[in-house]
Structure formats: structure tokens, C-alpha cells
Design a protein around this motif. Structure first.
Motif, PDB file in Angstrom:
ATOM      1  N   TYR A  81      -4.503   1.175  -5.182  1.00 38.36           N
ATOM      2  CA  TYR A  81      -4.644   0.371  -4.423  1.00 38.36           C
ATOM      3  C   TYR A  81      -5.756  -0.814  -5.461  1.00 38.36           C
TER       4      TYR A  81
ATOM      5  N   THR B 295       0.873  -1.050  -0.212  1.00 39.19           N
ATOM      6  CA  THR B 295       0.072   0.198  -0.433  1.00 39.19           C
ATOM      7  C   THR B 295       0.875   1.196  -0.262  1.00 39.19           C
TER       8      THR B 295
ATOM      9  N   VAL C 245      -2.041   1.142   9.474  1.00 36.68           N
ATOM     10  CA  VAL C 245      -3.430   1.969   9.900  1.00 36.68           C
ATOM     11  C   VAL C 245      -3.522   2.821  10.801  1.00 36.68           C
ATOM     12  N   PRO C 246      -4.110   3.914  11.149  1.00 37.55           N
ATOM     13  CA  PRO C 246      -3.849   4.944  11.953  1.00 37.55           C
ATOM     14  C   PRO C 246      -4.641   4.804  12.736  1.00 37.55           C
TER      15      PRO C 246
ATOM     16  N   TYR D  78     -10.385  -6.211   6.279  1.00 36.27           N
ATOM     17  CA  TYR D  78      -9.747  -6.164   7.129  1.00 36.27           C
ATOM     18  C   TYR D  78      -8.792  -7.422   8.141  1.00 36.27           C
TER      19      TYR D  78
ATOM     20  N   LYS E 103      -3.466  13.946  -2.980  1.00 38.08           N
ATOM     21  CA  LYS E 103      -1.819  14.229  -2.323  1.00 38.08           C
ATOM     22  C   LYS E 103      -0.870  12.991  -3.399  1.00 38.08           C
TER      23      LYS E 103
ATOM     24  N   PRO F 271      -4.594  10.479   0.230  1.00 38.67           N
ATOM     25  CA  PRO F 271      -5.518  10.804  -0.790  1.00 38.67           C
ATOM     26  C   PRO F 271      -5.772  11.287  -2.218  1.00 38.67           C
TER      27      PRO F 271
ATOM     28  N   ASP G  90      -1.013   4.685   1.078  1.00 42.42           N
ATOM     29  CA  ASP G  90      -2.168   5.347   0.648  1.00 42.42           C
ATOM     30  C   ASP G  90      -1.995   6.941   1.260  1.00 42.42           C
TER      31      ASP G  90
ATOM     32  N   GLN H 220     -11.566   2.873  -1.644  1.00 47.75           N
ATOM     33  CA  GLN H 220     -11.543   2.684  -0.533  1.00 47.75           C
ATOM     34  C   GLN H 220     -10.661   4.757   0.009  1.00 47.75           C
ATOM     35  N   PHE H 221     -11.394   5.392  -0.029  1.00 45.35           N
ATOM     36  CA  PHE H 221     -11.037   6.847   0.992  1.00 45.35           C
ATOM     37  C   PHE H 221      -9.340   6.569   1.449  1.00 45.35           C
ATOM     38  N   ALA H 222      -8.539   7.265   0.151  1.00 44.86           N
ATOM     39  CA  ALA H 222      -6.795   7.373   0.145  1.00 44.86           C
ATOM     40  C   ALA H 222      -6.479   5.581  -0.639  1.00 44.86           C
ATOM     41  N   GLN H 223      -7.154   5.194  -1.542  1.00 44.48           N
ATOM     42  CA  GLN H 223      -6.410   3.975  -2.381  1.00 44.48           C
ATOM     43  C   GLN H 223      -6.700   4.194  -2.964  1.00 44.48           C
TER      44      GLN H 223
ATOM     45  N   SER I 121      -8.813  -7.866  -2.619  1.00 43.00           N
ATOM     46  CA  SER I 121      -8.469  -6.886  -1.491  1.00 43.00           C
ATOM     47  C   SER I 121     -10.745  -6.415  -1.483  1.00 43.00           C
TER      48      SER I 121
HETATM   49  N1  CAA Z   1     -14.418   8.890   4.459  1.00 44.05           N
HETATM   50  C1  CAA Z   1     -13.523  10.100   4.587  1.00 44.05           C
HETATM   51  N2  CAA Z   1     -12.594  10.946   4.674  1.00 44.05           N
HETATM   52  C2  CAA Z   1     -11.972  10.625   4.994  1.00 44.05           C
HETATM   53  C3  CAA Z   1     -11.870   9.103   5.504  1.00 44.05           C
HETATM   54  C4  CAA Z   1     -12.878   8.361   4.904  1.00 44.05           C
HETATM   55  N3  CAA Z   1     -12.535   7.248   5.189  1.00 44.05           N
HETATM   56  N4  CAA Z   1     -10.860   8.804   5.822  1.00 44.05           N
HETATM   57  C5  CAA Z   1     -10.516  10.093   6.333  1.00 44.05           C
HETATM   58  N5  CAA Z   1     -11.476  11.162   6.032  1.00 44.05           N
HETATM   59  C6  CAA Z   1     -10.755  12.459   5.941  1.00 44.05           C
HETATM   60  C7  CAA Z   1     -10.243  13.387   7.074  1.00 44.05           C
HETATM   61  O1  CAA Z   1     -10.915  13.257   8.157  1.00 44.05           O
HETATM   62  C8  CAA Z   1     -10.035  14.338   6.407  1.00 44.05           C
HETATM   63  O2  CAA Z   1     -10.357  15.258   6.908  1.00 44.05           O
HETATM   64  P1  CAA Z   1     -10.359  16.806   7.179  1.00 44.05           P
HETATM   65  O3  CAA Z   1      -9.041  17.439   6.341  1.00 44.05           O
HETATM   66  O4  CAA Z   1     -11.362  17.673   7.020  1.00 44.05           O
HETATM   67  O5  CAA Z   1     -10.060  16.742   8.840  1.00 44.05           O
HETATM   68  C9  CAA Z   1      -8.837  14.453   5.312  1.00 44.05           C
HETATM   69  O6  CAA Z   1      -9.621  13.037   4.882  1.00 44.05           O
HETATM   70  C10 CAA Z   1      -7.419  13.736   5.797  1.00 44.05           C
HETATM   71  O7  CAA Z   1      -7.019  14.344   5.204  1.00 44.05           O
HETATM   72  P2  CAA Z   1      -5.513  13.742   6.121  1.00 44.05           P
HETATM   73  O8  CAA Z   1      -4.576  15.397   5.667  1.00 44.05           O
HETATM   74  O9  CAA Z   1      -5.439  14.321   7.562  1.00 44.05           O
HETATM   75  O10 CAA Z   1      -4.481  12.787   5.564  1.00 44.05           O
HETATM   76  P3  CAA Z   1      -3.473  12.050   5.168  1.00 44.05           P
HETATM   77  O11 CAA Z   1      -2.981  12.886   3.373  1.00 44.05           O
HETATM   78  O12 CAA Z   1      -2.567  12.191   6.800  1.00 44.05           O
HETATM   79  O13 CAA Z   1      -4.248  10.874   4.475  1.00 44.05           O
HETATM   80  C11 CAA Z   1      -4.801   8.860   5.186  1.00 44.05           C
HETATM   81  C12 CAA Z   1      -4.708  10.067   5.716  1.00 44.05           C
HETATM   82  C13 CAA Z   1      -2.988   8.389   4.620  1.00 44.05           C
HETATM   83  C14 CAA Z   1      -5.765   9.053   4.480  1.00 44.05           C
HETATM   84  C15 CAA Z   1      -4.672   7.766   6.651  1.00 44.05           C
HETATM   85  O14 CAA Z   1      -6.052   8.836   7.264  1.00 44.05           O
HETATM   86  C16 CAA Z   1      -5.147   6.115   6.291  1.00 44.05           C
HETATM   87  O15 CAA Z   1      -4.378   5.588   6.467  1.00 44.05           O
HETATM   88  N6  CAA Z   1      -6.531   5.569   5.997  1.00 44.05           N
HETATM   89  C17 CAA Z   1      -6.654   4.555   5.793  1.00 44.05           C
HETATM   90  C18 CAA Z   1      -6.938   3.858   4.516  1.00 44.05           C
HETATM   91  C19 CAA Z   1      -7.521   2.929   4.248  1.00 44.05           C
HETATM   92  O16 CAA Z   1      -8.518   2.032   4.939  1.00 44.05           O
HETATM   93  N7  CAA Z   1      -6.366   1.468   4.224  1.00 44.05           N
HETATM   94  C20 CAA Z   1      -6.585   0.915   4.668  1.00 44.05           C
HETATM   95  C21 CAA Z   1      -4.741  -0.172   4.507  1.00 44.05           C
HETATM   96  S1  CAA Z   1      -5.551  -1.984   4.649  1.00 44.05           S
HETATM   97  C22 CAA Z   1      -5.497  -2.809   3.511  1.00 44.05           C
HETATM   98  O17 CAA Z   1      -5.557  -2.054   1.786  1.00 44.05           O
HETATM   99  C23 CAA Z   1      -5.958  -4.281   2.984  1.00 44.05           C
HETATM  100  C24 CAA Z   1      -6.615  -4.463   2.870  1.00 44.05           C
HETATM  101  O18 CAA Z   1      -6.199  -5.321   1.698  1.00 44.05           O
HETATM  102  C25 CAA Z   1      -7.951  -4.982   3.387  1.00 44.05           C
END
Ligand code: CAA
Length: 240
Positions: free
Chosen positions: A147, A86, A188-189, A179, A93, A90, A88, A141-144, A134
Motif C-alpha cells: 500500500y 488494503t 484495523v484491529p 487515519y 507474510k 508484514p 495488509d 507503515q508496518f504491514a503495508q 495517503s
Molecule cells: N510496529 C512494530 N511492530 C508491530 C506493529 C507496528 N506498527 N504492528 C504490529 N507489530 C508487531 C506485533 O507486535 C507482533 O509482534 P510479535 O510477533 O513480537 O508479537 C507482530 O508485529 C505482528 O505479528 P502478527 O503475526 O500478529 O501479524 P499479523 O500477520 O497478524 O498481521 C497486522 C497483523 C496486519 C500487522 C495488523 O496488526 C494490522 O492490520 N495492523 C495495522 C496496519 C495499518 O496501520 N494499516 C493501515 C490501514 S488504514 C489505511 O491504510 C488507510 C490509510 O491510508 C491511512
């Protein structure tokens, strides 16, 4: 004679559980890893499963590595394309590098893994191709964007291979884990992870062994009529 299985990314996480489960079922297993020599050596010591180092994103490395495995262990009957990463972020970015790394490993890496093995399976008239996709390839997925695109693409690969391999005794299927409690999900945070667990009806992360059992079933003779399918194992988080 025991069948031979290759598991990419097979010394850690879901891949390690798959390697062990296939070994327990009587397969001769070879597991690949990308970088962590120490963990791979510890895995071999613990399980007796041979490990091989190559980068699935590189076709020539994959081809040479697979040739070595087939020479040392035997023709590969079961291939589990599991290696994945991954990066990840948004979309606004996400860098082109983050996009490319994930595509090279999770999508092109699946091509690079299956392609050198495919002709031998066709010649021998048997094969089991299993790709670990997956839940996020199914639902996005948000930020993916990177992926999710690759994991959806992996489903396109198996649905096409299912049609090409059927007449040659080869099946191609996918498992879509939700997951699962691995390093990837633990990265993931915490707050985000807790929110995700709240969306899983069974109320917990999955265990790697729960994915491994899907794979051993798909690899078995009992699964011969299952071709081009996807097993979703996600605790009810998404129905697909
Ligand atoms: N839906 C809607 N909004 C979301 C969100 C979501 N799921 N997640 C985050 N946001 C929002 C936040 O609330 C924040 O909003 P604000 O700016 O208004 O506060 C914004 O999006 C995030 O902005 P950031 O600048 O903080 O984001 P960042 O650049 O620091 O990125 C992130 C953070 C990468 C998104 C982090 O939150 C993260 O890792 N999220 C998880 C993503 C995820 O689920 N990945 C799966 C990994 S596991 C896997 O991939 C295995 C599999 O197959 C299942």
C-alpha cells in the motif's frame, strides 16, 4: 454550465463524502464503484448521484466506463482518483497476490482512470486531476509495503502530470489523508487502532468530510496556482 466530476470509489467512505461535497458545490458528479450494487443503489437514491460499475484495475473497463460517463453526463473536467484497497501483512507474510492486487488497484488504477480522460482535458484546455494518496505513502507503515509503495507512486504520478498539464490548463495534485473514520480504518484491529489514535496529536480519527473539503478546494478556480502539490490532512500525525 456546471462542471463535471468523476470520483472513483465514489459511493463509499472518503469517496462518498467527496462525491457529495462536489455535488453541493454545483458539479455534476458521477461516482464509480467496484462491486457492491446494493450500496451503490442506496447511495444514488440518497444523493441523486449517478453510479457506474467498473474495476479501475482493468484498463479496457475503465476506458469503456469513462466513455459511457462522458456520453451520459458530459466531458469530465475534474477527476478524483480515490478508489483504493488494503491487503495488509508484514512483509515476510505478504503474498505476491496481495502485492499485485494493491498495485493493480491503487497505482495502475490511477493510470487507468486518468489516462482516458487526459486527452479531452488537453483539448479543452482545462482540467483538475486529484489523487487520494495517503499518509502511509509519505511515511511508510508496518504491514503495508504494498500500500505504501502505491501511495508513494501516486505522488510521482501527480508531480509528473503537473508538469505535463500546466501548459494546457490542467493541474494535478494529491491529498494525503491520515487515519480517517471509514470502514478501511475500522477494519484495523481495535487495539492497533487505539494505538494509532494515540499517535495523532488532535486525538481523534479524521472525518471523510475533512478530506472532501481539501478536494473541493483543489478542484476550484481559486486553486489554479496550486499544481503538483500535496495537502496532508492527518491531524498532525506526520509532517510532510
Ligand atoms: N510496529 C512494530 N511492530 C508491530 C506493529 C507496528 N506498527 N504492528 C504490529 N507489530 C508487531 C506485533 O507486535 C507482533 O509482534 P510479535 O510477533 O513480537 O508479537 C507482530 O508485529 C505482528 O505479528 P502478527 O503475526 O500478529 O501479524 P499479523 O500477520 O497478524 O498481521 C497486522 C497483523 C496486519 C500487522 C495488523 O496488526 C494490522 O492490520 N495492523 C495495522 C496496519 C495499518 O496501520 N494499516 C493501515 C490501514 S488504514 C489505511 O491504510 C488507510 C490509510 O491510508 C491511512
Amino acid at each position: 454550465m456546471a462542471r463535471t466530476a468523476l470520483v472513483t470509489g465514489g459511493s463509499r467512505g472518503i469517496g462518498a463524502a467527496i462525491s457529495k461535497a462536489l455535488k453541493d458545490e454545483g458539479y455534476t458528479v458521477a461516482a464509480t464503484y467496484a462491486g457492491n450494487d446494493e450500496k451503490a443503489a442506496a447511495f444514488t437514491e440518497e444523493t441523486g448521484i449517478k453510479t457506474y460499475k467498473w474495476n479501475v484495475a482493468d484498463y479496457e473497463e475503465s476506458k469503456a466506463g469513462i466513455a459511457k460517463v462522458e456520453e451520459e453526463v458530459g466531458p469530465i473536467d475534474v477527476v478524483v482518483a480515490n478508489a483504493g484497497i488494503t491487503r495488509d501483512a508484514p512483509f515476510h507474510k505478504m503474498t505476491p497476490e496481495q502485492w499485485k492486487e494493491v498495485v493493480d488497484t491503487n497505482l495502475t488504477g490511477v493510470f487507468n482512470t486518468i489516462h482516458p480522460i487526459w486527452p479531452g482535458m488537453r483539448e479543452r484546455g482545462f482540467g483538475r486531476v486529484i489523487v487520494i494518496s495517503s499518509i502511509n505513502g509519505q511515511k511508510g507503515q508496518f504491514a503495508q509495503t504494498n500500500y505504501a509503495a502505491t501511495k508513494a507512486g501516486d505522488l510521482g504520478i501527480i508531480k509528473s502530470l503537473a508538469q505535463e498539464g500546466a501548459a494546457k490548463g490542467i493541474t494535478a495534485n494529491a491529498v494525503c489523508p491520515g487515519y480517517i473514520a471509514t470502514e478501511m480504518v475500522m477494519a484495523v484491529p481495535e487495539k492497533v487502532r487505539e494505538a494509532i489514535i494515540g499517535q495523532i496529536p488532535v486525538g481523534r480519527l479524521g472525518e471523510p468530510e475533512e478530506i472532501a473539503r481539501c478536494v473541493t478546494f483543489l478542484a476550484s478556480d481559486d486553486a489554479g496556482f496550486i499544481n503538483g502539490s500535496t495537502i496532508s490532512a492527518n491531524g498532525g500525525q506526520y509532517f510532510a
